[in-house]
Design a protein around this motif. Structure first.
Motif, PDB file in Angstrom:
ATOM      1  N   ARG A  80       0.888  -1.214  -0.131  1.00  0.00           N
ATOM      2  CA  ARG A  80      -0.193  -0.032   0.030  1.00  0.00           C
ATOM      3  C   ARG A  80       0.951   1.315  -0.127  1.00  0.00           C
ATOM      4  N   ILE A  81       0.245   2.373  -0.601  1.00  0.00           N
ATOM      5  CA  ILE A  81       1.160   3.626  -0.635  1.00  0.00           C
ATOM      6  C   ILE A  81      -0.052   4.731  -0.444  1.00  0.00           C
ATOM      7  N   SER A  82       0.619   5.530   0.711  1.00  0.00           N
ATOM      8  CA  SER A  82      -0.014   6.526   1.293  1.00  0.00           C
ATOM      9  C   SER A  82      -0.093   7.817   0.441  1.00  0.00           C
ATOM     10  N   LEU A  83      -1.330   8.414  -0.161  1.00  0.00           N
ATOM     11  CA  LEU A  83      -1.423   9.351  -1.020  1.00  0.00           C
ATOM     12  C   LEU A  83      -1.848  10.613  -0.168  1.00  0.00           C
ATOM     13  N   PRO A  84      -1.820  11.891  -0.793  1.00  0.00           N
ATOM     14  CA  PRO A  84      -2.483  13.048  -0.418  1.00  0.00           C
ATOM     15  C   PRO A  84      -3.858  12.920   0.088  1.00  0.00           C
ATOM     16  N   ASP A  85      -4.282  13.595   1.032  1.00  0.00           N
ATOM     17  CA  ASP A  85      -5.818  13.641   1.410  1.00  0.00           C
ATOM     18  C   ASP A  85      -6.507  14.431   0.538  1.00  0.00           C
ATOM     19  N   THR A  86      -6.957  14.265  -0.569  1.00  0.00           N
ATOM     20  CA  THR A  86      -7.823  15.162  -1.388  1.00  0.00           C
ATOM     21  C   THR A  86      -9.093  14.577  -1.805  1.00  0.00           C
ATOM     22  N   LYS A  87      -9.827  15.353  -2.017  1.00  0.00           N
ATOM     23  CA  LYS A  87     -11.355  14.687  -2.576  1.00  0.00           C
ATOM     24  C   LYS A  87     -11.106  13.895  -3.628  1.00  0.00           C
ATOM     25  N   GLU A  88     -10.473  14.285  -4.781  1.00  0.00           N
ATOM     26  CA  GLU A  88     -10.102  13.408  -5.619  1.00  0.00           C
ATOM     27  C   GLU A  88      -9.676  12.162  -5.527  1.00  0.00           C
ATOM     28  N   LEU A  89      -8.568  11.962  -4.856  1.00  0.00           N
ATOM     29  CA  LEU A  89      -7.819  10.810  -4.673  1.00  0.00           C
ATOM     30  C   LEU A  89      -8.367  10.102  -3.673  1.00  0.00           C
ATOM     31  N   ARG A  90      -9.306  10.600  -2.522  1.00  0.00           N
ATOM     32  CA  ARG A  90     -10.148   9.666  -1.675  1.00  0.00           C
ATOM     33  C   ARG A  90     -11.274   9.120  -2.501  1.00  0.00           C
ATOM     34  N   SER A  91     -11.877   9.788  -3.313  1.00  0.00           N
ATOM     35  CA  SER A  91     -12.807   9.088  -4.235  1.00  0.00           C
ATOM     36  C   SER A  91     -12.518   7.953  -5.095  1.00  0.00           C
ATOM     37  N   LYS A  92     -11.202   8.133  -5.552  1.00  0.00           N
ATOM     38  CA  LYS A  92     -10.532   7.270  -6.745  1.00  0.00           C
ATOM     39  C   LYS A  92     -10.064   6.017  -6.217  1.00  0.00           C
ATOM     40  N   TYR A  93      -9.213   6.039  -4.875  1.00  0.00           N
ATOM     41  CA  TYR A  93      -8.562   5.247  -4.470  1.00  0.00           C
ATOM     42  C   TYR A  93      -9.061   4.602  -3.156  1.00  0.00           C
TER      43      TYR A  93
ATOM     44  N   THR B 207      -8.189   7.032  12.473  1.00  0.00           N
ATOM     45  CA  THR B 207      -8.554   8.097  11.580  1.00  0.00           C
ATOM     46  C   THR B 207      -8.378   7.427  10.256  1.00  0.00           C
ATOM     47  N   SER B 208      -8.908   7.845   9.172  1.00  0.00           N
ATOM     48  CA  SER B 208      -8.645   7.201   7.772  1.00  0.00           C
ATOM     49  C   SER B 208      -7.810   8.107   7.128  1.00  0.00           C
ATOM     50  N   VAL B 209      -7.010   7.213   6.334  1.00  0.00           N
ATOM     51  CA  VAL B 209      -5.757   7.514   5.447  1.00  0.00           C
ATOM     52  C   VAL B 209      -5.897   7.149   4.079  1.00  0.00           C
ATOM     53  N   VAL B 210      -5.872   7.941   3.213  1.00  0.00           N
ATOM     54  CA  VAL B 210      -6.058   7.857   1.799  1.00  0.00           C
ATOM     55  C   VAL B 210      -4.975   6.675   1.312  1.00  0.00           C
ATOM     56  N   GLN B 211      -4.964   5.861   0.713  1.00  0.00           N
ATOM     57  CA  GLN B 211      -4.131   5.004   0.309  1.00  0.00           C
ATOM     58  C   GLN B 211      -4.449   4.294  -1.172  1.00  0.00           C
ATOM     59  N   ALA B 212      -3.498   3.819  -1.790  1.00  0.00           N
ATOM     60  CA  ALA B 212      -3.693   3.020  -3.124  1.00  0.00           C
ATOM     61  C   ALA B 212      -2.939   1.747  -2.773  1.00  0.00           C
ATOM     62  N   ARG B 213      -3.313   0.668  -3.897  1.00  0.00           N
ATOM     63  CA  ARG B 213      -2.681  -0.200  -3.853  1.00  0.00           C
ATOM     64  C   ARG B 213      -1.827  -0.436  -5.042  1.00  0.00           C
ATOM     65  N   MET B 214      -0.417  -0.835  -4.599  1.00  0.00           N
ATOM     66  CA  MET B 214       0.796  -0.673  -5.917  1.00  0.00           C
ATOM     67  C   MET B 214       1.163  -2.248  -5.754  1.00  0.00           C
ATOM     68  N   SER B 215       1.498  -2.607  -6.922  1.00  0.00           N
ATOM     69  CA  SER B 215       2.210  -3.863  -7.303  1.00  0.00           C
ATOM     70  C   SER B 215       3.422  -3.771  -8.346  1.00  0.00           C
ATOM     71  N   VAL B 216       4.454  -4.437  -8.450  1.00  0.00           N
ATOM     72  CA  VAL B 216       5.444  -4.499  -9.265  1.00  0.00           C
ATOM     73  C   VAL B 216       5.785  -5.757  -9.781  1.00  0.00           C
ATOM     74  N   LEU B 217       6.404  -5.985 -10.907  1.00  0.00           N
ATOM     75  CA  LEU B 217       6.764  -7.184 -11.586  1.00  0.00           C
ATOM     76  C   LEU B 217       8.224  -6.976 -11.530  1.00  0.00           C
TER      77      LEU B 217
ATOM     78  N   TYR C  53      -1.086  16.811  -6.278  1.00  0.00           N
ATOM     79  CA  TYR C  53      -2.303  16.372  -5.432  1.00  0.00           C
ATOM     80  C   TYR C  53      -3.260  15.760  -6.379  1.00  0.00           C
ATOM     81  N   SER C  54      -3.269  15.669  -7.774  1.00  0.00           N
ATOM     82  CA  SER C  54      -4.122  15.263  -8.819  1.00  0.00           C
ATOM     83  C   SER C  54      -3.811  13.665  -8.860  1.00  0.00           C
ATOM     84  N   ASP C  55      -4.580  13.033  -9.489  1.00  0.00           N
ATOM     85  CA  ASP C  55      -4.420  11.585  -9.802  1.00  0.00           C
ATOM     86  C   ASP C  55      -3.284  11.757 -10.928  1.00  0.00           C
ATOM     87  N   GLN C  56      -3.438  12.582 -11.893  1.00  0.00           N
ATOM     88  CA  GLN C  56      -2.430  12.470 -12.854  1.00  0.00           C
ATOM     89  C   GLN C  56      -0.972  12.758 -12.279  1.00  0.00           C
TER      90      GLN C  56
END
Length: 425
Positions: A115-128, A137-147, A313-316
């Motif tokens: 898991r990778i921690s992301l900035p806490d923005t509305k866009e990222l919280r909604s997507k990830y 407390t809730s933390v905005v995170q994404a799942r990452m994977s590597v080959l 802070y954007s997904d891009q």
């Protein structure tokens, strides 16, 4: 190899392929497509104002504002860094047989997720999505994977996705970047009929650690006392076969391997390498341990490259920074691997020495720009960097073991940071 990347980096083809709109980067500006890429590749871990000041000073060009950079990066597809990374790895694996390390003819790959921690923005919280930490407390995170190529230390593919996407699904997506002589290693979070079936369809071999309780077949195998056994694996009785490419009558032939550990516990490995003469049971314990290379890579990615210190802070922006970090880690591997090979051949001391990977990333900052922009010959810049790396070596101490404290983070006990692990970026 670096010359090939530089040529591609400054090509019109790359710009046309990865700009977001046909009108982007058509005017003559300070921040061209290529210059913007170089700036993003330069480990943007500090204030943007400081990063811009140092960047402009190093390349001796006209200054630009933070706003200008933000506007320019919006025009760039994050996949451009994946393209550059693929150019590098294709060059490495093509006509380079002497340098490519293999295991019994296989390119040895490993897949792992984190898991990778992301900035806490509305866009990222909604997507990830978000997850709770120790303080509830809730933390905005994404799942990452590597080959990851565990023998040659190159990232073949990397992804970040919402937490709702499982590691197994991401692992199957990685298979699009494998080839026929690959052997992929997974830990015990991955075994499934889906994954095995996909490997067999693509004719890609794999080795997976499974729990003893994974299935009745694995339980019976351990109880039998055998150390190797070939079985027909079938889909689970309770899983939905909707949108699957197989039916409940399909099966997959796999081999189970028993591994007895020094502490008396038993592990089970599952593999598509069925021939016991070509691949004796005794080789699989050490083979599976080579998967640890991908764990070490996550340590580099999070603690040395500091991938979680995003420059936007954007997904891009998140996707750009993540893909750029994987690409630069491959550049570092290219440079360090060659030097490490030279060191192993020359050294006659008690311990073998290798390049300090943490410091190597610190030395690459700003110099990565020089590597691609300098008027000097590429080989000259390359040799200068290798000279800096060679002055900062660390010993390789074999057979070192450390007790693993599984609850040190759960109990909020901060791990000791030793002197040679201070931040380099």
């Amino acid at each position: 190899m670096v010359e090939k990347i530089r040529e591609h980096l400054f090509s019109e083809q790359l710009k046309f392929q990865f700009r977001m709109n046909a009108k982007d980067f058509t005017r003559d500006r300070v921040l061209t497509f290529s210059t913007t890429l170089l700036f993003m590749m330069n480990f943007l871990r500090k204030s943007l104002a400081i990063e811009i000041f140092n960047f402009v000073k190093n390349i001796k060009t006209q200054s630009f504002s933070k706003s200008a950079f933000v506007q320019c990066r919006k025009k760039i597809n994050p996949l451009v860094f994946k393209e550059l990374s693929q150019v590098l790895t294709r060059e490495f694996y093509t006509d380079n047989d002497e340098s490519v390390k293999l295991w019994k003819g296989f390119r040895l790959l490993a897949v792992d997720g984190s898991r990778i921690s992301l900035p806490d923005t509305k866009e990222l919280r909604s997507k990830y999505g978000a997850t709770k930490n120790q303080t509830a407390t809730s933390v905005v995170q994404a799942r990452m994977s590597v080959l990851y190529d565990v023998l040659n230390n190159y990232v073949i593919d990397g992804k970040i996705a919402p937490l709702t996407i499982g590691e197994k699904s991401m692992a199957i997506e990685h298979l699009a970047h494998t080839k026929s002589n690959d052997l992929v290693i997974y830990d015990r979070g991955y075994p499934s009929f889906d994954l095995i079936y996909e490997h067999l369809q693509l004719k890609i071999d794999c080795l997976i650690r499974v729990k003893v309780s994974f299935s009745n077949a694995s339980k019976n195998f351990v109880e039998s006392g055998k150390y190797s056994c070939v079985i027909d694996m079938q889909p689970g009785k309770n899983i939905s076969l909707k949108h699957k490419n197989y039916t409940k009558n399909d099966s997959a032939k796999v081999r189970l391997i028993r591994v007895d550990l020094p502490d008396g516990t038993t592990e089970v490995l599952m593999t598509t390498l069925l021939c016991s003469k070509t691949y004796p049971t005794g080789v699989f314990k050490d083979l599976y341990l080579k998967r640890w290379g991908v764990e070490n890579y996550y340590d580099e990615l999070k603690n040395k490259i500091k991938v979680e210190l995003f420059s936007g802070y954007s997904d891009q922006c998140i996707q750009q920074d993540f893909n750029a970090a994987l690409f630069i880690s491959n550049i570092q591997t290219l440079m360090v691997a060659e030097l490490n090979e030279e060191l192993q051949e020359k050294q006659k001391t008690k311990y073998k020495y290798k390049v300090n990977s943490n410091l190597s990333y610190g030395f690459l900052k700003d110099r990565i720009v020089e590597l691609f922009l300098s008027n000097k010959e590429m080989d000259v810049v390359f040799l200068e960097l290798k000279e800096i790396f060679s002055k900062n070596l660390i010993p390789i101490r074999p057979n070192r073991n450390f007790n693993r404290h599984k609850d040190k983070y759960r109990n909020r006990v901060k791990p000791k940071v030793t002197k040679n692990q201070r931040d380099a970026l």
